[in-house]
Design a protein around this motif. Structure first.
Motif, PDB file in Angstrom:
ATOM      1  N   ASP A 152      -8.174  -5.964 -19.513  1.00 17.92           N
ATOM      2  CA  ASP A 152      -7.963  -4.595 -19.019  1.00 17.92           C
ATOM      3  C   ASP A 152      -8.977  -4.239 -17.944  1.00 17.92           C
ATOM      4  N   SER A 153     -10.223  -4.618 -18.162  1.00 22.99           N
ATOM      5  CA  SER A 153     -11.269  -4.328 -17.185  1.00 22.99           C
ATOM      6  C   SER A 153     -10.983  -5.038 -15.865  1.00 22.99           C
ATOM      7  N   ILE A 154     -10.532  -6.283 -15.952  1.00 26.18           N
ATOM      8  CA  ILE A 154     -10.207  -7.030 -14.732  1.00 26.18           C
ATOM      9  C   ILE A 154      -9.031  -6.382 -14.012  1.00 26.18           C
ATOM     10  N   SER A 155      -7.980  -6.012 -14.759  1.00 26.20           N
ATOM     11  CA  SER A 155      -6.812  -5.382 -14.119  1.00 26.20           C
ATOM     12  C   SER A 155      -7.185  -4.015 -13.544  1.00 26.20           C
ATOM     13  N   THR A 156      -8.021  -3.278 -14.268  1.00 29.04           N
ATOM     14  CA  THR A 156      -8.482  -1.986 -13.759  1.00 29.04           C
ATOM     15  C   THR A 156      -9.306  -2.180 -12.493  1.00 29.04           C
ATOM     16  N   ALA A 157     -10.164  -3.184 -12.507  1.00 26.79           N
ATOM     17  CA  ALA A 157     -10.973  -3.463 -11.324  1.00 26.79           C
ATOM     18  C   ALA A 157     -10.091  -3.847 -10.147  1.00 26.79           C
ATOM     19  N   GLU A 158      -9.056  -4.649 -10.382  1.00 28.00           N
ATOM     20  CA  GLU A 158      -8.148  -5.024  -9.304  1.00 28.00           C
ATOM     21  C   GLU A 158      -7.378  -3.804  -8.801  1.00 28.00           C
ATOM     22  N   ARG A 159      -6.935  -2.951  -9.744  1.00 27.67           N
ATOM     23  CA  ARG A 159      -6.222  -1.736  -9.350  1.00 27.67           C
ATOM     24  C   ARG A 159      -7.124  -0.816  -8.530  1.00 27.67           C
ATOM     25  N   VAL A 160      -8.362  -0.675  -8.980  1.00 22.10           N
ATOM     26  CA  VAL A 160      -9.315   0.168  -8.255  1.00 22.10           C
ATOM     27  C   VAL A 160      -9.590  -0.428  -6.875  1.00 22.10           C
ATOM     28  N   LYS A 161      -9.679  -1.749  -6.814  1.00 21.71           N
ATOM     29  CA  LYS A 161      -9.908  -2.420  -5.525  1.00 21.71           C
ATOM     30  C   LYS A 161      -8.744  -2.157  -4.575  1.00 21.71           C
ATOM     31  N   LYS A 162      -7.501  -2.245  -5.105  1.00 23.16           N
ATOM     32  CA  LYS A 162      -6.329  -1.948  -4.274  1.00 23.16           C
ATOM     33  C   LYS A 162      -6.334  -0.495  -3.826  1.00 23.16           C
ATOM     34  N   GLU A 163      -6.645   0.412  -4.757  1.00 25.75           N
ATOM     35  CA  GLU A 163      -6.697   1.839  -4.412  1.00 25.75           C
ATOM     36  C   GLU A 163      -7.765   2.098  -3.363  1.00 25.75           C
ATOM     37  N   MET A 164      -8.906   1.440  -3.503  1.00 23.72           N
ATOM     38  CA  MET A 164      -9.982   1.614  -2.520  1.00 23.72           C
ATOM     39  C   MET A 164      -9.547   1.112  -1.150  1.00 23.72           C
ATOM     40  N   SER A 165      -8.845  -0.024  -1.118  1.00 25.30           N
ATOM     41  CA  SER A 165      -8.381  -0.526   0.171  1.00 25.30           C
ATOM     42  C   SER A 165      -7.338   0.416   0.765  1.00 25.30           C
ATOM     43  N   MET A 166      -6.461   0.991  -0.108  1.00 25.54           N
ATOM     44  CA  MET A 166      -5.478   1.959   0.372  1.00 25.54           C
ATOM     45  C   MET A 166      -6.177   3.217   0.886  1.00 25.54           C
ATOM     46  N   LEU A 167      -7.174   3.689   0.143  1.00 29.48           N
ATOM     47  CA  LEU A 167      -7.916   4.869   0.579  1.00 29.48           C
ATOM     48  C   LEU A 167      -8.647   4.598   1.883  1.00 29.48           C
ATOM     49  N   GLN A 168      -9.177   3.401   2.004  1.00 30.36           N
ATOM     50  CA  GLN A 168      -9.887   3.057   3.235  1.00 30.36           C
ATOM     51  C   GLN A 168      -8.916   3.044   4.412  1.00 30.36           C
ATOM     52  N   SER A 169      -7.731   2.466   4.205  1.00 33.31           N
ATOM     53  CA  SER A 169      -6.751   2.457   5.299  1.00 33.31           C
ATOM     54  C   SER A 169      -6.281   3.880   5.610  1.00 33.31           C
ATOM     55  N   GLU A 170      -6.107   4.711   4.567  1.00 35.12           N
ATOM     56  CA  GLU A 170      -5.738   6.111   4.807  1.00 35.12           C
ATOM     57  C   GLU A 170      -6.841   6.839   5.549  1.00 35.12           C
ATOM     58  N   ASN A 171      -8.088   6.572   5.166  1.00 39.70           N
ATOM     59  CA  ASN A 171      -9.212   7.196   5.866  1.00 39.70           C
ATOM     60  C   ASN A 171      -9.242   6.768   7.326  1.00 39.70           C
ATOM     61  N   GLU A 172      -8.967   5.505   7.587  1.00 33.96           N
ATOM     62  CA  GLU A 172      -8.939   5.038   8.971  1.00 33.96           C
ATOM     63  C   GLU A 172      -7.811   5.720   9.742  1.00 33.96           C
ATOM     64  N   LYS A 173      -6.636   5.877   9.080  1.00 37.55           N
ATOM     65  CA  LYS A 173      -5.527   6.572   9.737  1.00 37.55           C
ATOM     66  C   LYS A 173      -5.906   8.016  10.034  1.00 37.55           C
ATOM     67  N   LEU A 174      -6.513   8.682   9.048  1.00 35.56           N
ATOM     68  CA  LEU A 174      -6.932  10.069   9.249  1.00 35.56           C
ATOM     69  C   LEU A 174      -7.963  10.175  10.363  1.00 35.56           C
ATOM     70  N   LEU A 175      -8.863   9.228  10.403  1.00 37.04           N
ATOM     71  CA  LEU A 175      -9.882   9.225  11.453  1.00 37.04           C
ATOM     72  C   LEU A 175      -9.225   9.038  12.819  1.00 37.04           C
ATOM     73  N   MET A 176      -8.259   8.151  12.910  1.00 40.26           N
ATOM     74  CA  MET A 176      -7.546   7.944  14.176  1.00 40.26           C
ATOM     75  C   MET A 176      -6.783   9.206  14.574  1.00 40.26           C
ATOM     76  N   GLN A 177      -6.137   9.851  13.585  1.00 35.29           N
ATOM     77  CA  GLN A 177      -5.419  11.091  13.877  1.00 35.29           C
ATOM     78  C   GLN A 177      -6.381  12.166  14.348  1.00 35.29           C
ATOM     79  N   ALA A 178      -7.534  12.256  13.692  1.00 36.42           N
ATOM     80  CA  ALA A 178      -8.526  13.261  14.086  1.00 36.42           C
ATOM     81  C   ALA A 178      -9.007  12.988  15.503  1.00 36.42           C
TER      82      ALA A 178
END
Length: 164
Positions: free
Chosen positions: A46-72
């Motif tokens: 569970d910890s490994i799957s949670t860590a992988e899920r969090v890693k995916k979410e972080m990468s998604m958030l990072q890409s969203e942040n980059e998109k928001l930064l580009m839009q700004a």
């Protein structure tokens, strides 16, 4: 060499003790140990799957942040462009108003200059007319100084009036 070879009795009782301990461990300790191990394995999974899920979410958030930064950045550049256009429009409008005002002032000045010129010409004409009258008066006085010349001038004027 007797120490290296065990006797049958010792071997038998050791085997019995081992089987009893093995049976007790299997009956009472083996299931809880296996349950604990499986729970720990599940927790780790569970910890490994949670860590992988969090890693995916972080990468998604990072890409969203980059998109928001580009839009700004795009919005900022668009706002700067619009502000520059507005500034240029205001400056050009002010220049046009200044040109119109300057042309109006120049036209008014030309009209005033023309009026003053006409007034000066009229004054000069009046002065020339007055001088001509004075000169004519002096000449007539000199020529009509005698009564004979006055009578001749009157005859000429009377003949001139009859013709009109």
């Amino acid at each position: 060499m007797d120490l290296l070879t065990p006797e049958f009795g010792l071997f038998f009782w050791t085997l019995i003790a081992f089987l009893v301990v093995f049976y007790i461990l299997r009956k009472f300790a083996w299931k809880p140990i296996l349950n604990t191990l499986s729970e720990r394995e599940a927790g780790i999974a569970d910890s490994i799957s949670t860590a992988e899920r969090v890693k995916k979410e972080m990468s998604m958030l990072q890409s969203e942040n980059e998109k928001l930064l580009m839009q700004a950045r795009e919005e900022r550049s668009q706002m700067l462009k619009e502000a520059k256009e507005i500034k240029d429009g205001i400056v050009n409008g002010a220049k046009e108003e200044a040109k119109v005002e300057a042309n109006k002032i120049i036209a008014d000045a030309q009209v005033q200059i023309q009026m003053q010129k006409m007034a000066a010409l009229t004054e000069v004409k009046n002065e020339i007319g007055n001088l001509a009258v004075e000169v004519a008066e002096k000449i007539l006085r000199q020529q009509l100084a005698t009564s004979e010349s006055q009578a001749g001038f009157m005859n000429v004027l009377a003949a001139d009036i009859k013709m009109n």
